[in-house]
Design a protein around this motif. Structure first.
Motif, mmCIF file in Angstrom:
data_model
loop_
_atom_site.group_PDB
_atom_site.id
_atom_site.type_symbol
_atom_site.label_atom_id
_atom_site.label_comp_id
_atom_site.label_asym_id
_atom_site.label_seq_id
_atom_site.Cartn_x
_atom_site.Cartn_y
_atom_site.Cartn_z
ATOM 1 N N PRO A 83 8.976 -3.582 -12.170
ATOM 2 C CA PRO A 83 7.309 -4.352 -11.816
ATOM 3 C C PRO A 83 6.335 -2.814 -11.286
ATOM 4 N N GLU A 84 5.602 -3.298 -12.433
ATOM 5 C CA GLU A 84 4.448 -2.048 -11.993
ATOM 6 C C GLU A 84 4.499 -1.720 -10.725
ATOM 7 N N LEU A 85 4.207 -0.479 -10.662
ATOM 8 C CA LEU A 85 4.363 -0.271 -9.383
ATOM 9 C C LEU A 85 2.699 -0.618 -8.117
ATOM 10 N N LYS A 86 3.068 -0.861 -6.987
ATOM 11 C CA LYS A 86 1.445 -0.804 -6.389
ATOM 12 C C LYS A 86 1.119 0.598 -5.875
ATOM 13 N N LEU A 87 0.147 0.524 -6.072
ATOM 14 C CA LEU A 87 -0.854 2.388 -5.331
ATOM 15 C C LEU A 87 -1.374 1.730 -4.251
ATOM 16 N N VAL A 88 -1.106 2.224 -2.465
ATOM 17 C CA VAL A 88 -1.460 1.671 -1.927
ATOM 18 C C VAL A 88 -2.302 3.046 -1.014
ATOM 19 N N SER A 89 -3.370 2.642 -1.168
ATOM 20 C CA SER A 89 -4.370 3.604 -0.029
ATOM 21 C C SER A 89 -5.627 2.479 0.170
ATOM 22 N N ASN A 90 -5.976 4.020 1.239
ATOM 23 C CA ASN A 90 -7.746 3.038 2.169
ATOM 24 C C ASN A 90 -8.415 3.295 1.428
ATOM 25 N N ARG A 91 -8.688 3.996 -0.463
ATOM 26 C CA ARG A 91 -9.814 4.632 -0.970
ATOM 27 C C ARG A 91 -11.491 3.819 -0.740
ATOM 28 N N ARG A 92 -10.427 2.255 -0.655
ATOM 29 C CA ARG A 92 -11.761 1.720 -1.155
ATOM 30 C C ARG A 92 -12.716 1.248 0.168
ATOM 31 N N LYS A 93 -11.947 1.077 1.328
ATOM 32 C CA LYS A 93 -13.253 1.176 2.851
ATOM 33 C C LYS A 93 -13.046 1.749 3.175
ATOM 34 N N VAL A 94 -12.972 2.962 3.229
ATOM 35 C CA VAL A 94 -13.843 4.424 3.849
ATOM 36 C C VAL A 94 -14.712 4.494 2.493
ATOM 37 N N THR A 95 -14.499 4.311 1.517
ATOM 38 C CA THR A 95 -15.617 4.517 1.158
ATOM 39 C C THR A 95 -16.943 3.124 0.654
ATOM 40 N N LEU A 96 -16.971 2.858 2.161
ATOM 41 C CA LEU A 96 -17.776 1.630 2.034
ATOM 42 C C LEU A 96 -18.824 2.104 2.929
ATOM 43 N N ILE A 97 -17.553 3.083 4.488
ATOM 44 C CA ILE A 97 -17.865 3.317 5.353
ATOM 45 C C ILE A 97 -18.743 4.800 5.430
#
Length: 470
Positions: A83-97
């Motif tokens: 199955p396609e790998l899941k890319l795990v990051s916190n980018r979206r959350k910090v972009t809002l901050i």
């Protein structure tokens, strides 16, 4: 790191846009795919016939890639796509901050990590990441491609992120729950109840807070080496058939691909970028700007790479800002806490401007943390022995490609019935058009500048040795 180490709360602001968060350290996979791969490995695994005879489409000589039976490339070749790998990051959350307030940003600057505030990109095309991840091998610490082996080096980290690549490694031990709660209370000034309520969250390990107990001391760590250790570790895990996600600072991997493989993506460079900034900040990484290659998959594109498709020395324009450091050619073990990886710079000489020859077989040595630290502090005793300069970027010795085809899996797409057999390409450097070096009139000031730039380049890259004619 022990699996029961508590971790920081998920909504705590972070310095960077790409902080990894792993939901589990134990690799997972869907049951049906896992079963088919397990059945196949029973026939083709280390104890089967391929241990001595090699793998179809893979290494004929399995003495280098000793764990190829568990590698995703073997599963792909035998028709078992995971199955396609899941890319795990916190980018979206910090972009809002957004950016931290000036007071906090000043504290971050003391650690040597402030450059990361503006160095995170949107992973708009994960298949580009996957195409390189499935060519990574932990035994060599490199990506195996049709043109040879390449890797993310300390120089890449320094140029892309402007992180310090010299300094000390951090040592820490796993924490009990009570110790983690106390550390959160002490350093983040939260209550005991708040700390205990969040010790089961899945984000950044609390133990890493120890590195920031004394911000003045934090600036002395080799943060660039730490980034490389985590990136190698995540690639090691993601290249196995049983892994279903990849974390790490994916900005580093993604921008490394953009710098070295310009034909892999249709990208836009930010008009506001200044060369004094980290190279990673020059890419416009929005979905409106990023488009994948057309007409072929990334996997097929990698299967047809030539040396002219690779930018072997991408930072020539950046050397006035971030010069080449001798420590970048270190070979040996790096660590961050208990996490240890091996960098094998001798396998990627083309990335240092030299002709690649057949490297020695990788040796796995079990060193103590003190021995690893000692080797790093005396890095000049452990730098690569360089050979002949590349007249043409990406040049290899005459027997290198034939050797590579014996120990590696140069193609990821299996041949079909009736296809012509694919062989190791003969290095043909006539395809590469080396720029003419014009004769310089005595009064041609611009000509002298051009000569000076060339000399500065070979000096910065340490491409000059005793007896070199330049």
């Amino acid at each position: 790191m022990a699996e029961d180490v508590p971790q920081m709360i998920e909504d705590v602001p972070h310095m960077t846009d790409d902080v990894p968060q792993m939901s589990e350290d134990v690799p997972q996979m869907t049951a049906d795919v896992d079963a088919t791969v397990a059945e196949d490995l029973g026939h083709d695994g280390a104890e089967g016939s391929h241990a001595d005879e090699g793998f179809p489409g893979g290494p004929c000589d399995p003495s280098v890639l000793t764990s190829f039976a568990e590698h995703v490339a073997h599963a792909i070749w035998t028709g078992h796509e995971r199955p396609e790998l899941k890319l795990v990051s916190n980018r979206r959350k910090v972009t809002l901050i957004g950016r931290p307030v000036p007071e906090i940003e000043g504290l971050v600057a003391a650690t040597g990590l402030s450059q990361l505030i503006g160095c995170s990109v949107v992973t708009s095309d994960p298949r580009l990441i996957f195409a390189f991840m499935e060519r990574w091998h932990r035994e060599t610490g490199t990506f195996h491609l049709l043109v040879g082996e390449l890797t993310i080096t300390l120089d890449n980290v320094s140029s892309l992120l402007h992180l310090p690549i010299s300094g000390a490694f951090h040592s820490f031990e796993a924490l009990s729950v009570d110790e983690a709660v106390f550390l959160l209370m002490e350093l983040l000034e939260v209550s005991s109840e708040e700390a205990r309520a969040e010790t089961s969250a899945k984000n950044v390990h609390v133990v890493h807070l120890e590195a920031f107990r004394d911000l003045g001391h934090s600036g002395g760590y080799a943060w660039g080496a730490a980034a490389l250790v985590h990136m190698y570790d995540q690639l090691d895990k993601a290249s196995r058939t049983t892994t279903w996600q990849i974390g790490g600072y994916l900005t580093l991997l993604q921008c490394w691909i953009y710098e070295h493989f310009l034909s892999m993506h249709q990208f836009v460079i930010d008009d506001a970028y200044e060369e004094t900034s980290p190279r990673a900040s020059r890419w416009l990484m929005t979905k409106a700007h990023m488009k994948g290659i057309t007409g072929a998959s990334y996997r097929a594109h990698c299967d047809s790479l030539s040396i002219t498709n690779v930018c072997w020395l991408p930072y020539s324009d950046h050397r006035g800002v971030r010069g080449f450091e001798l420590i970048s050619s270190f070979q040996g073990q790096l660590r961050w806490g208990p996490m240890v990886v091996t960098v094998r710079s001798e396998r990627v000489l083309c990335q240092f401007g030299y002709i690649q020859s057949i490297p020695l077989s990788p040796v796995s040595a079990s060193l103590s943390y003190d021995d690893i630290d000692e080797g790093w502090m005396h890095f000049s005793d452990h730098v690569i022995a360089l050979g002949d300069l590349c007249v043409v970027p990406g040049q290899v010795s005459t027997d290198y490609m034939e050797w590579l085809f014996q120990i590696s899996h140069p193609f990821m797409i299996p041949t079909q019935a009736g296809d012509q057999l694919r062989h190791a390409p003969t290095p043909d450097h006539e395809d590469y058009m080396q720029p003419d070096i014009p004769e310089i009139p005595v009064d041609d000031y611009e000509g002298y500048e051009a000569i000076a730039e060339r000399l500065e380049r070979v000096l910065n890259l340490r491409m000059v040795t005793v007896g070199t004619v330049t």
